[in-house]
Design a protein around this motif. Structure first.
Motif, PDB file in Angstrom:
ATOM      1  N   LEU A  17       0.836  -1.126  -0.011  1.00 25.06           N
ATOM      2  CA  LEU A  17       0.044   0.178   0.017  1.00 25.06           C
ATOM      3  C   LEU A  17       0.769   1.208   0.111  1.00 25.06           C
ATOM      4  CD1 LEU A  17      -2.871   0.716  -0.139  1.00 25.06           C
ATOM      5  CD2 LEU A  17      -3.142   0.674   2.468  1.00 25.06           C
ATOM      6  N   PRO A  18       1.789   1.654   0.837  1.00 21.65           N
ATOM      7  CA  PRO A  18       2.762   2.587   0.815  1.00 21.65           C
ATOM      8  C   PRO A  18       3.271   2.753  -0.547  1.00 21.65           C
ATOM      9  CG  PRO A  18       3.214   1.602   2.811  1.00 21.65           C
ATOM     10  CD  PRO A  18       2.308   0.393   2.044  1.00 21.65           C
ATOM     11  N   MET A  19       3.482   1.565  -1.285  1.00 23.52           N
ATOM     12  CA  MET A  19       4.351   1.682  -2.565  1.00 23.52           C
ATOM     13  C   MET A  19       3.555   2.593  -3.476  1.00 23.52           C
ATOM     14  SD  MET A  19       6.039  -1.943  -2.525  1.00 23.52           S
ATOM     15  CE  MET A  19       6.457  -1.649  -4.464  1.00 23.52           C
ATOM     16  N   THR A  20       2.163   2.614  -3.238  1.00 25.17           N
ATOM     17  CA  THR A  20       1.160   3.288  -4.299  1.00 25.17           C
ATOM     18  C   THR A  20       1.111   4.612  -3.746  1.00 25.17           C
ATOM     19  OG1 THR A  20      -0.924   2.921  -2.688  1.00 25.17           O
ATOM     20  CG2 THR A  20      -0.068   1.353  -4.504  1.00 25.17           C
ATOM     21  N   GLY A  21       1.952   5.306  -2.804  1.00 26.18           N
ATOM     22  CA  GLY A  21       1.904   6.449  -2.359  1.00 26.18           C
ATOM     23  C   GLY A  21       0.631   6.720  -1.134  1.00 26.18           C
ATOM     24  N   LEU A  22      -0.135   5.739  -1.113  1.00 22.21           N
ATOM     25  CA  LEU A  22      -1.129   5.881   0.231  1.00 22.21           C
ATOM     26  C   LEU A  22      -0.536   5.093   1.423  1.00 22.21           C
ATOM     27  CD1 LEU A  22      -4.155   6.640   0.812  1.00 22.21           C
ATOM     28  CD2 LEU A  22      -4.686   4.068   0.170  1.00 22.21           C
ATOM     29  N   LYS A  23      -0.470   6.421   2.433  1.00 24.35           N
ATOM     30  CA  LYS A  23      -0.151   6.077   3.834  1.00 24.35           C
ATOM     31  C   LYS A  23      -1.079   6.329   4.709  1.00 24.35           C
ATOM     32  CE  LYS A  23       4.840   7.475   2.577  1.00 24.35           C
ATOM     33  NZ  LYS A  23       5.911   8.380   3.181  1.00 24.35           N
ATOM     34  N   LEU A  24      -1.432   5.108   5.359  1.00 25.46           N
ATOM     35  CA  LEU A  24      -2.482   4.931   6.530  1.00 25.46           C
ATOM     36  C   LEU A  24      -1.808   4.840   7.840  1.00 25.46           C
ATOM     37  CD1 LEU A  24      -5.130   2.728   4.506  1.00 25.46           C
ATOM     38  CD2 LEU A  24      -5.011   5.275   4.669  1.00 25.46           C
ATOM     39  N   PRO A  25      -2.567   5.416   8.966  1.00 27.59           N
ATOM     40  CA  PRO A  25      -2.090   4.865  10.248  1.00 27.59           C
ATOM     41  C   PRO A  25      -2.084   3.481  10.411  1.00 27.59           C
ATOM     42  CG  PRO A  25      -3.649   6.522  10.172  1.00 27.59           C
ATOM     43  CD  PRO A  25      -3.723   6.184   8.818  1.00 27.59           C
ATOM     44  N   LEU A  26      -1.375   2.967  11.240  1.00 22.37           N
ATOM     45  CA  LEU A  26      -1.256   1.481  11.542  1.00 22.37           C
ATOM     46  C   LEU A  26      -2.625   0.948  11.602  1.00 22.37           C
ATOM     47  CD1 LEU A  26       1.212  -0.426  11.167  1.00 22.37           C
ATOM     48  CD2 LEU A  26       1.306  -0.264  13.774  1.00 22.37           C
ATOM     49  N   PHE A  27      -3.455   1.310  12.683  1.00 19.26           N
ATOM     50  CA  PHE A  27      -4.804   1.024  12.885  1.00 19.26           C
ATOM     51  C   PHE A  27      -5.694   0.641  11.621  1.00 19.26           C
ATOM     52  CE2 PHE A  27      -9.497   1.724  13.638  1.00 19.26           C
ATOM     53  CZ  PHE A  27      -9.511   0.842  14.628  1.00 19.26           C
ATOM     54  N   TRP A  28      -5.627   1.686  10.657  1.00 17.41           N
ATOM     55  CA  TRP A  28      -6.442   1.438   9.643  1.00 17.41           C
ATOM     56  C   TRP A  28      -5.769   0.452   8.570  1.00 17.41           C
ATOM     57  CZ3 TRP A  28     -11.204   2.645   9.650  1.00 17.41           C
ATOM     58  CH2 TRP A  28     -11.766   3.505  10.486  1.00 17.41           C
ATOM     59  N   MET A  29      -4.386   0.417   8.420  1.00 18.45           N
ATOM     60  CA  MET A  29      -4.029  -0.649   7.800  1.00 18.45           C
ATOM     61  C   MET A  29      -4.513  -2.170   8.314  1.00 18.45           C
ATOM     62  SD  MET A  29       0.015   0.046   7.005  1.00 18.45           S
ATOM     63  CE  MET A  29       0.513   1.415   5.623  1.00 18.45           C
ATOM     64  N   GLY A  30      -4.619  -2.107   9.484  1.00 23.15           N
ATOM     65  CA  GLY A  30      -4.971  -3.349  10.272  1.00 23.15           C
ATOM     66  C   GLY A  30      -6.462  -3.785   9.780  1.00 23.15           C
ATOM     67  N   VAL A  31      -7.346  -2.606   9.925  1.00 23.31           N
ATOM     68  CA  VAL A  31      -8.661  -2.678   9.627  1.00 23.31           C
ATOM     69  C   VAL A  31      -8.713  -3.176   7.995  1.00 23.31           C
ATOM     70  CG1 VAL A  31     -10.693  -1.253   9.204  1.00 23.31           C
ATOM     71  CG2 VAL A  31      -9.403  -1.147  11.067  1.00 23.31           C
ATOM     72  N   LEU A  32      -7.834  -2.513   7.106  1.00 22.19           N
ATOM     73  CA  LEU A  32      -8.192  -2.992   5.639  1.00 22.19           C
ATOM     74  C   LEU A  32      -7.718  -4.310   5.421  1.00 22.19           C
ATOM     75  CD1 LEU A  32      -8.671  -1.774   2.922  1.00 22.19           C
ATOM     76  CD2 LEU A  32      -6.198  -0.895   2.833  1.00 22.19           C
TER      77      LEU A  32
END
Length: 219
Positions: free
Chosen positions: A73-88
């Motif tokens: 996901l970060p490679m696409t330029g989209l950086k999310l908080p860790l919580f939302w990465m877990g949710v996703l």
């Protein structure tokens, strides 16, 4: 042991928040796509795409899916908080299973119900929403609640991306104090209490749906 019990309450809250947030997002996505899949012709492009998604979710470990979200996901330029990465990651996994729950629920409704709706002038979409979905919902309630319990257990794998949920907190206490048995017993206790609570809720929901009767048993 009591101090461990208390120390694990905040991480338990994060585990609950992760699981409930993921379920609230995954359920409308998964059930909506599942109902759509039940109305699609096998072999159509949309059906194949949904089948591929379900195949990937069911055919790969959730650990791989979590790492995919965390690293790709970060490679696409989209950086999310860790919580939302877990949710996703949990949403991606749960929605795939819920597609099959909805598909099975819709397909379990007798074919005669579709024909009866068509006979009185309803098109396929109207038939699904008016006649089929209320009947299928009774049969989907239990599996959807069970999926939440699976989400709670799956959330423990999010410890690999350093999300400080219940399992990660337990590992931290073990590393600091080497209290393996105590911590594992308490961690298991909290998981058991929450999952068992959901099982009771699921049973009551299923009981209410069953008591409501309706057209689902008619042919």
């Amino acid at each position: 042991m009591f101090d461990v019990l208390v120390r694990l309450i905040p991480p338990l809250g994060l585990t609950i928040a992760l699981s409930l947030t993921a379920l609230l997002i995954a359920t409308p996505i998964g059930l909506g796509l599942g109902m759509l899949r039940a109305t699609l012709t096998d072999g159509s492009i949309a059906a194949r795409i949904l089948d591929l998604y379900v195949f990937v979710v069911r055919g790969t470990p959730i650990l791989i899916q979590i790492f995919a979200v965390y690293f790709l996901l970060p490679m696409t330029g989209l950086k999310l908080p860790l919580f939302w990465m877990g949710v996703l990651a949990l949403v991606f996994n749960s929605a795939g299973y819920q597609i099959e729950i909805a598909r099975a629920g819709v397909n379990s409704v007798p074919r005669g119900q579709w024909e009866a709706a068509a006979a009185i002038g309803f098109n396929r979409s109207q038939s699904l929403l008016t006649f089929i979905l209320p009947q299928a919902a009774r049969r989907m309630a239990g599996p959807v609640m069970n999926e939440l319990s699976q989400l709670i257990k799956a959330s423990s794998v999010l410890s690999v991306i350093t999300l400080y949920e219940l399992h990660k907190a337990s590992e931290a206490i073990i590393s600091a104090n080497f209290r393996f048995v105590e911590v594992l017993i308490v961690e298991g206790f909290w998981y058991f209490v929450f999952v068992y609570t959901l099982v009771i809720i699921a049973q009551r929901i299923e009981g209410r749906f069953s008591a409501s009767g309706g057209l689902a048993e008619q042919r």
